[in-house]
Design an enzyme around this catalytic site. Structure first.
Site, PDB file in Angstrom:
ATOM      1  N   SER A  10      -7.099  -6.861   5.530  1.00  0.00           N
ATOM      2  CA  SER A  10      -7.991  -6.691   4.372  1.00  0.00           C
ATOM      3  C   SER A  10      -7.228  -6.336   3.097  1.00  0.00           C
ATOM      4  O   SER A  10      -7.782  -6.387   2.002  1.00  0.00           O
ATOM      5  CB  SER A  10      -9.019  -5.593   4.658  1.00  0.00           C
ATOM      6  OG  SER A  10      -8.370  -4.342   4.752  1.00  0.00           O
ATOM      7  N   ASN A  11      -5.954  -5.965   3.224  1.00  0.00           N
ATOM      8  CA  ASN A  11      -5.132  -5.649   2.040  1.00  0.00           C
ATOM      9  C   ASN A  11      -4.691  -6.914   1.308  1.00  0.00           C
ATOM     10  O   ASN A  11      -4.393  -6.887   0.118  1.00  0.00           O
ATOM     11  CB  ASN A  11      -3.852  -4.895   2.433  1.00  0.00           C
ATOM     12  CG  ASN A  11      -4.099  -3.570   3.117  1.00  0.00           C
ATOM     13  OD1 ASN A  11      -3.316  -3.156   3.957  1.00  0.00           O
ATOM     14  ND2 ASN A  11      -5.183  -2.894   2.760  1.00  0.00           N
ATOM     15  N   CYS A  43     -12.181   2.453  -2.608  1.00  0.00           N
ATOM     16  CA  CYS A  43     -12.157   0.983  -2.652  1.00  0.00           C
ATOM     17  C   CYS A  43     -12.717   0.390  -1.369  1.00  0.00           C
ATOM     18  O   CYS A  43     -13.360  -0.658  -1.360  1.00  0.00           O
ATOM     19  CB  CYS A  43     -10.730   0.467  -2.820  1.00  0.00           C
ATOM     20  SG  CYS A  43     -10.219   0.381  -4.528  1.00  0.00           S
ATOM     21  N   ASN A  54      -6.379   7.919  -4.487  1.00  0.00           N
ATOM     22  CA  ASN A  54      -7.241   9.079  -4.237  1.00  0.00           C
ATOM     23  C   ASN A  54      -6.918  10.191  -5.226  1.00  0.00           C
ATOM     24  O   ASN A  54      -5.805  10.270  -5.763  1.00  0.00           O
ATOM     25  CB  ASN A  54      -7.078   9.564  -2.797  1.00  0.00           C
ATOM     26  CG  ASN A  54      -5.687  10.090  -2.548  1.00  0.00           C
ATOM     27  OD1 ASN A  54      -5.409  11.265  -2.772  1.00  0.00           O
ATOM     28  ND2 ASN A  54      -4.774   9.219  -2.130  1.00  0.00           N
ATOM     29  N   LYS A 105       3.788  -0.311   5.006  1.00  0.00           N
ATOM     30  CA  LYS A 105       3.799  -0.960   3.685  1.00  0.00           C
ATOM     31  C   LYS A 105       5.116  -0.752   2.956  1.00  0.00           C
ATOM     32  O   LYS A 105       5.590  -1.652   2.249  1.00  0.00           O
ATOM     33  CB  LYS A 105       2.637  -0.438   2.833  1.00  0.00           C
ATOM     34  CG  LYS A 105       1.293  -0.972   3.260  1.00  0.00           C
ATOM     35  CD  LYS A 105       0.197  -0.558   2.297  1.00  0.00           C
ATOM     36  CE  LYS A 105      -1.148  -1.024   2.820  1.00  0.00           C
ATOM     37  NZ  LYS A 105      -2.265  -0.602   1.936  1.00  0.00           N
ATOM     38  N   GLN A 138      -5.995  -9.529   0.267  1.00  0.00           N
ATOM     39  CA  GLN A 138      -6.844 -10.059  -0.798  1.00  0.00           C
ATOM     40  C   GLN A 138      -6.292  -9.673  -2.178  1.00  0.00           C
ATOM     41  O   GLN A 138      -6.590 -10.291  -3.180  1.00  0.00           O
ATOM     42  CB  GLN A 138      -8.279  -9.521  -0.584  1.00  0.00           C
ATOM     43  CG  GLN A 138      -9.239  -9.644  -1.744  1.00  0.00           C
ATOM     44  CD  GLN A 138      -9.560  -8.270  -2.319  1.00  0.00           C
ATOM     45  OE1 GLN A 138      -8.790  -7.321  -2.169  1.00  0.00           O
ATOM     46  NE2 GLN A 138     -10.715  -8.163  -2.968  1.00  0.00           N
ATOM     47  N   ARG A 139      -5.430  -8.637  -2.241  1.00  0.00           N
ATOM     48  CA  ARG A 139      -4.889  -8.187  -3.535  1.00  0.00           C
ATOM     49  C   ARG A 139      -3.443  -7.707  -3.453  1.00  0.00           C
ATOM     50  O   ARG A 139      -2.748  -7.672  -4.454  1.00  0.00           O
ATOM     51  CB  ARG A 139      -5.764  -7.069  -4.117  1.00  0.00           C
ATOM     52  CG  ARG A 139      -5.821  -5.840  -3.231  1.00  0.00           C
ATOM     53  CD  ARG A 139      -7.010  -4.931  -3.551  1.00  0.00           C
ATOM     54  NE  ARG A 139      -7.033  -3.795  -2.631  1.00  0.00           N
ATOM     55  CZ  ARG A 139      -7.433  -3.849  -1.369  1.00  0.00           C
ATOM     56  NH1 ARG A 139      -7.868  -4.988  -0.869  1.00  0.00           N
ATOM     57  NH2 ARG A 139      -7.395  -2.791  -0.595  1.00  0.00           N
TER      58      ARG A 139
END
Lengths: 269, 74
Positions: free
Chosen positions: A70-71, A188, A131, A86, A73-74
């Site tokens: 899902s990361n 998000c 956050n 990451k 996408q951007r």
């Protein structure tokens, strides 16, 4: 070798060297600079990508998360690395893009115990966190260690970005003294985010970092850009130094980093 | 005695990039003589150098494809 550059570097950085405001001297400044990126997510991806391309010699990357489908996408630097930390994925991207860059990875969470020593090692910090606890921790630690900070944050279709040069202009707490109440602002994950949005905000942050390191142009200090992707507007909000600011005011209440402040609200009383 | 830079075999924009890097090593007022064999460089490099404030002291054609550009650093 010419002016301290090898043939490959002359070609790689030629479009910088041609600029009168950069030149060989500016490019050498970039190569000897150290930048710490908080997070290698939506904002971190374009920040890391462009700072590495620009030849910022040392990039610190702190992120304790792993790449999720899902990361992608951007988070454009993590292709093919689902499941990897990451920070490691980002390092792999940077090594492929520009072998001149030394990448230091920290697969851990930024916290009250590691923040000061870490910030002292770098020329400037770029906040790509997601956050409030981290955001306030980063702001306060930058003021306390006198480290410049590029702040960016995103939400759905909106983003904001500003540059903080401690004691020479306002800090994040001058504008937002403490975080909104816990649960008031969805993350998000809950709220969604337009994939291109962090690209725009992150690249503005990277621009500010490069300008700061080169010592050129007007920094985004005392000003906050508010970007609205749906209406395609950039508004500028003036920020004033707050004499009562709890961290950079005349009589600061926060003079060292204490873990208990950085809970949900980042309030200090 | 001018400093010399041989850029035979080099093409634009690296002709300018390398000339600029060499000039950064010199003091203001010092002279640099650069040899080119790439015809477009003979027009492009002096123009770019003038934009940065340097002075072109002369351009000498040494052969059919050989030029020496003399520059004084700003």
């Amino acid at each position: 070798m010419l002016g301290g550059f090898n043939e490959e570097q002359i070609r790689r950085y030629s479009r910088h060297i041609i600029l009168p405001e950069v030149g060989g001297k500016g490019q050498k400044k970039l190569l000897s600079s150290k930048v710490l990126c908080i997070g290698a997510g939506g904002l971190g991806a374009p920040i890391i990508e462009y700072l590495a391309a620009a030849g910022v010699g040392t990039l610190g990357i702190i992120d304790d998360d792993t790449v999720d489908l899902s990361n992608l996408q951007r988070q454009v630097i993590h292709g093919g690395n689902v499941g990897k930390p990451k920070a490691e994925s980002a390092k792999q991207f940077v090594n492929n893009l520009n072998p001149d860059i030394e990448v230091k990875t920290y697969i851990e969470r930024l916290n009250a115990n590691n923040v000061v020593d870490l910030f002292n090692e770098y020329d400037i910090v770029v906040d790509g966190s997601d956050n409030f606890a981290t955001r306030y921790l980063v702001n306060d630690a930058c003021v306390i260690t006198d480290t410049p900070l590029s702040h960016g944050s995103i939400y759905r279709f909106e983003g904001q970005v500003t540059t903080i040069i401690p004691h020479k202009g306002p800090c994040y707490r001058c504008l937002f003294e403490h975080a909104p109440p816990p649960g008031m602002v969805p993350s998000c994950q809950e709220a969604g985010v337009l994939g291109v949005l962090p690209g725009i905000i992150g690249v503005i942050q990277a621009t500010e970092v490069v300008k700061y390191l080169l010592g050129i142009g007007e920094m985004l200090t005392g000003r906050l850009i508010y970007y609205d992707a749906l209406n395609m507007t950039f508004d500028e909000i003036k920020m004033r130094w707050n004499k009562q600011c709890p961290v950079c005011g005349e009589q600061p209440k926060i003079t060292s980093i204490q873990e208990e402040i950085y809970g949900d609200s980042c309030r200090i009383w | 005695m001018a400093v010399e830079l041989d850029l035979k075999g080099e093409v634009c924009p690296y002709t300018f990039v390398k000339t600029k890097l060499k000039l950064e090593e010199l003091e203001s007022g010092e002279e640099l003589c650069v040899t080119f064999d790439h015809a477009p460089a003979v027009e492009n490099v002096p123009r770019s150098l003038k934009n940065e404030g340097h002075k072109i002291m002369g351009i000498e054609q040494k052969g059919e494809h050989l030029w020496i550009v003399r520059i004084r650093k700003a």
